[in-house]
Design a protein around this motif. Structure first.
Motif, mmCIF file in Angstrom:
data_model
loop_
_atom_site.group_PDB
_atom_site.id
_atom_site.type_symbol
_atom_site.label_atom_id
_atom_site.label_comp_id
_atom_site.label_asym_id
_atom_site.label_seq_id
_atom_site.Cartn_x
_atom_site.Cartn_y
_atom_site.Cartn_z
ATOM 1 N N GLY A 1 0.810 -1.213 0.000
ATOM 2 C CA GLY A 1 0.000 0.000 0.000
ATOM 3 C C GLY A 1 0.842 1.261 0.000
ATOM 4 N N THR B 1 -9.203 0.404 4.281
ATOM 5 C CA THR B 1 -10.552 -0.064 4.565
ATOM 6 C C THR B 1 -11.337 1.017 5.286
ATOM 7 O OG1 THR B 1 -9.986 -0.980 6.725
ATOM 8 C CG2 THR B 1 -9.645 -2.391 4.816
ATOM 9 N N THR C 1 -6.325 2.378 -6.991
ATOM 10 C CA THR C 1 -5.844 1.025 -6.679
ATOM 11 C C THR C 1 -5.568 0.828 -5.196
ATOM 12 O OG1 THR C 1 -3.507 1.604 -7.023
ATOM 13 C CG2 THR C 1 -4.763 0.889 -8.958
ATOM 14 N N HIS D 1 -10.042 6.350 2.173
ATOM 15 C CA HIS D 1 -9.873 6.186 0.728
ATOM 16 C C HIS D 1 -10.812 7.113 -0.037
ATOM 17 C CE1 HIS D 1 -10.412 4.284 -3.277
ATOM 18 N NE2 HIS D 1 -9.097 4.185 -3.183
ATOM 19 N N ARG E 1 -7.701 1.234 -2.747
ATOM 20 C CA ARG E 1 -8.896 0.920 -1.975
ATOM 21 C C ARG E 1 -8.735 -0.318 -1.092
ATOM 22 N NH1 ARG E 1 -14.147 2.172 -1.663
ATOM 23 N NH2 ARG E 1 -13.971 3.689 -3.347
ATOM 24 N N PRO E 2 -8.177 -1.447 -1.567
ATOM 25 C CA PRO E 2 -8.076 -2.624 -0.685
ATOM 26 C C PRO E 2 -7.213 -2.400 0.548
ATOM 27 C CG PRO E 2 -7.720 -3.234 -2.997
ATOM 28 C CD PRO E 2 -7.663 -1.748 -2.920
ATOM 29 N N PHE E 3 -6.329 -1.404 0.490
ATOM 30 C CA PHE E 3 -5.396 -1.184 1.599
ATOM 31 C C PHE E 3 -5.896 -0.121 2.581
ATOM 32 C CE2 PHE E 3 -3.077 -2.442 -2.208
ATOM 33 C CZ PHE E 3 -2.444 -3.586 -1.754
ATOM 34 N N CYS F 1 -2.750 8.804 5.305
ATOM 35 C CA CYS F 1 -2.594 7.469 4.722
ATOM 36 C C CYS F 1 -1.261 6.836 5.109
ATOM 37 C CB CYS F 1 -2.706 7.537 3.201
ATOM 38 S SG CYS F 1 -4.345 7.957 2.599
#
Length: 408
Positions: free
Chosen positions: A227, A398, A392, A290, A394-396, A337
């Protein structure tokens, strides 16, 4: 990823935290002012070196190379010194590095730039040993502000106020070089960096700061989490947009026969960044991290569209404020982030890599825009690339994660 002073878990705030509130907290105003002073060489040194090279008979190309070497040294040194800081605390790395950087700049002020090879070595080494104050302050914020909402306001204040380094720094170097001589500008640059850094290192939060958790095993360090790598790619693209801006502004100034545009357009973006950061701190934004990053990156991309139009100089100048307004919140959100994505025990190094990403991106954007004859399409395309990298992430990131609210 927290420091030894844990931030209490707090419920979402119903009221925003003003910059004045952050500045009134113990240590905050002093640390921010000292950090900005210690970082002035980042804005002053490239200009002072370029002016010194010209005064010693070197051409603009040689002077530009020397200025670029300082920036390259900073880009390489910040994550390396950040890693050392995460292991040893802030005091020794800050003091040793600033003594080395100060001595090198003073030597350059004495010997000048007539010997290009010697000047190149000294300049690059001065940048390499520049203390990681910017990353260090962001590592300290969590130990000197009481809640996550104060932290977000502090990050917004941080992202907005750093524009002063790159507006006041070049102006101050130019004024000193004109009133005295370029070597005097180098000497003042060195002493300001020394004074600011020593003030930071003497402050209690800096002296007592230690990373709360051990470093992960492996040489990748802060670059290990996927990430963080994606975030750095996004910020590299953001830096490329800003680097391309300077060339595009110069090309527009020549096209409109309005020389003032070349300096006024970057200044307008900087003012926009301060305004955007101030707006961010005046409103509570409780959306998932995100979502905040995506909206900020999308706004940054769209903001470049008016600059694609063939408009009069004054309209062009006003349009340049728009990317700045989006850039301030985008940068502050990126800081949040880092807290969520970074590996434990690598906070200073992680922010150091963020600084390097911007430096690499700025150089890439400048070169690309130069090859494209200063087209405004270059910063717009770079901003669009940043948005793609953000998507990209987004999965990292939450919806349940929030910056520095986890228990240690």
């Amino acid at each position: 990823m927290t420091s030894t002073v844990a931030m209490p878990v707090a419920p979402p705030a119903t009221a925003p935290v003003a910059w004045s509130t952050v500045l009134r907290l113990p240590h905050c105003g002093r640390l921010l002012a000292a950090t900005l002073t210690g970082r002035l060489p980042h804005g002053m040194a490239p200009v002072a070196v370029l002016l010194a090279a010209r005064a010693d008979g070197l051409g603009y190309v040689a002077g530009g190379v020397l200025a670029a070497l300082y920036g390259a040294g900073v880009a390489v040194g910040q994550p390396l010194l950040g890693r050392l800081t995460d292991r040893a605390g802030q005091t020794r790395p800050f003091v040793v590095s600033v003594l080395a950087s100060t001595a090198l700049l003073l030597v350059l002020a004495l010997v000048g730039a007539a010997n290009f090879l010697l000047a190149a070595i000294i300049t690059a080494a001065a940048g390499l040993t520049s203390p990681p104050l910017e990353a260090g302050l962001r590592a300290l914020w969590t130990s000197i502000v009481p809640t996550p909402n104060h932290l977000r306001a502090a990050y917004a204040l941080d992202s907005g106020s750093q524009e002063l380094v790159y507006v006041a720094g070049p102006l101050l170097a130019t004024v000193i070089a004109t009133a005295a001589d370029p070597r005097a500008a180098l000497g003042v640059t060195a002493l300001l960096g020394l004074a600011g850094t020593l003030l930071v290192a003497h402050a209690a939060p800096s002296r007592t700061w230690r990373p709360a958790e051990p470093r992960p095993v492996g040489t990748a360090g802060a670059l290990h989490p996927p990430g963080i790598r994606l975030l750095l790619l996004a910020m590299t693209a953001v830096g490329a947009a800003l680097g391309a801006l300077n060339v595009a502004a110069l090309a527009s100034a020549e096209r409109h026969e309005a020389a003032w545009l070349s300096g006024a357009v970057p200044a307008a973006l900087s003012l926009g960044a301060i305004a955007g950061s101030a707006l961010l701190s005046r409103h509570v934004w409780n959306a998932p991290l995100h979502t905040q990053l995506t909206i900020s990156a999308a706004a940054f991309t769209v903001a470049w569209l008016p600059l694609q139009l063939d408009t009069p100089p004054l309209v062009l100048l006003l349009s340049a404020v728009l990317p700045g307004i989006a850039f301030g919140p985008l940068l502050a959100t990126a800081y949040c982030c880092i807290d969520v994505l970074g590996a434990p025990g690598t906070i200073t190094e992680s922010f150091g890599w963020l600084i390097s990403a911007f430096g690499i991106g700025t150089a890439t954007g400048t070169a690309t825009a130069g090859a494209a004859d200063g087209s405004w399409l270059v910063p717009a395309a770079a901003a669009a690339c940043a948005l793609l990298f953000v998507l990209t992430l987004r999965p990292f990131l939450t919806p349940t994660t929030s910056p520095r609210t986890e228990a240690p």
